[in-house]
Design a protein around this motif. Structure first.
Motif, PDB file in Angstrom:
ATOM      1  N   THR A 118      47.089  35.253  52.228  1.00  0.00           N
ATOM      2  CA  THR A 118      48.111  34.858  50.336  1.00  0.00           C
ATOM      3  C   THR A 118      48.914  36.588  50.726  1.00  0.00           C
ATOM      4  N   HIS A 144      40.998  33.432  52.260  1.00  0.00           N
ATOM      5  CA  HIS A 144      41.931  32.802  51.124  1.00  0.00           C
ATOM      6  C   HIS A 144      43.062  34.333  50.552  1.00  0.00           C
ATOM      7  N   GLU A 165      40.871  28.645  51.977  1.00  0.00           N
ATOM      8  CA  GLU A 165      40.711  27.706  50.651  1.00  0.00           C
ATOM      9  C   GLU A 165      39.970  28.745  49.408  1.00  0.00           C
TER      10      GLU A 165
END
Length: 249
Positions: free
Chosen positions: A152, A148, A185
């Motif tokens: 991101t 993650h 995630e």
């Protein structure tokens, strides 16, 4: 199966990693326009063998070379050969060192000659993504926290993260569980434990993340012909957090 390493085993991997890191340090001054990728491979192989270590990639599932040398749109597993590097190329050199049974794995990217603005920015983002992932590699966190953090950041910078090729556990063999994706995630996936040794090795593309395979069955390229960059460290999960075992000076 995931093997948890003792302090002694981690120290042995760090000794292996020091050999590998030293080779990458030497490559900074060695790589230049006019060299072939096979000359780079031979340089790395000679350095590994001179250190009394083994080029672990040779013979792995039939692979014949000490390194993977992936240029420009090649994402990974590029074969060393007759390709002559030119000014502005982006080359990734990946190798695995076996030193007295202790493994280390590191890929580093190099701009050949004068880096273009596009290559320079891609390299900066990819290297920062690696270290953002490493920051999340601590006991109690989950594998998804690593992916993650990388995903991101990379996507926020306008690039994409390769999905088909990921990090992995390492030691006592080159590729072990767990798998370490560079996307995912937060709070999901396997929980990280002290003693794990893994690679974090984001591959970042200027265009789409999807790849296509060369006829050799090994070399992956970006599907749209865009540039790809990679930085990789072997790390250990310790009480103090992530310990980089292939740290360069």
């Amino acid at each position: 199966m995931i093997t948890l390493k003792s302090e002694r085993e981690i120290q042995a991997m760090e000794e292996s990693g020091a050999i590998l890191a030293g080779i990458h340090e030497e490559l900074r001054g060695f790589i230049k326009p006019g060299l072939t990728t096979m000359e780079i491979n031979n340089f790395v192989q000679a350095r590994i063998e001179a250190a009394g270590a083994i080029c672990e990639q040779i013979g792995f599932e039939g692979y014949e070379y000490a390194t993977c040398t992936s240029v420009n749109d090649e994402i990974c597993h590029g074969f060393p050969g007759k390709y002559v590097l030119k000014d502005g190329d982006l080359i990734k050199v990946d190798t695995v060192v076996n030193y007295n049974g202790a493994m280390s794995d590191s890929c580093w990217s190099y701009a050949v000659g004068e880096a273009t603005p596009e290559v320079k920015r891609l390299m900066e983002v990819t290297e920062k993504a690696l270290y953002l992932g490493i920051e999340q590699a601590k006991a109690g966190n989950r594998v998804g926290d690593i992916g993650h953090a990388i995903q991101t950041y990379v996507e926020g910078e306008g690039f994409s993260v390769v999905r088909e090729f990921i990090g992995h556990g390492i030691g006592p063999t080159m590729h072990e569980s767990p798998s370490i994706p560079h996307y995912g995630e937060a709070g999901k996936g396997l929980r990280l434990k002290e003693g794990m040794t893994i690679t974090i090795e984001p591959m970042v593309n200027t265009g789409v993340w999807k790849s296509k395979m060369d006829d050799n069955g090994w070399t992956a390229r970006t599907k749209d012909g865009g540039l790809s960059c990679q930085f990789e460290h072997t790390i250990a999960i310790t009480k103090e957090g992530a310990k980089v075992l292939t740290q360069q000076k």
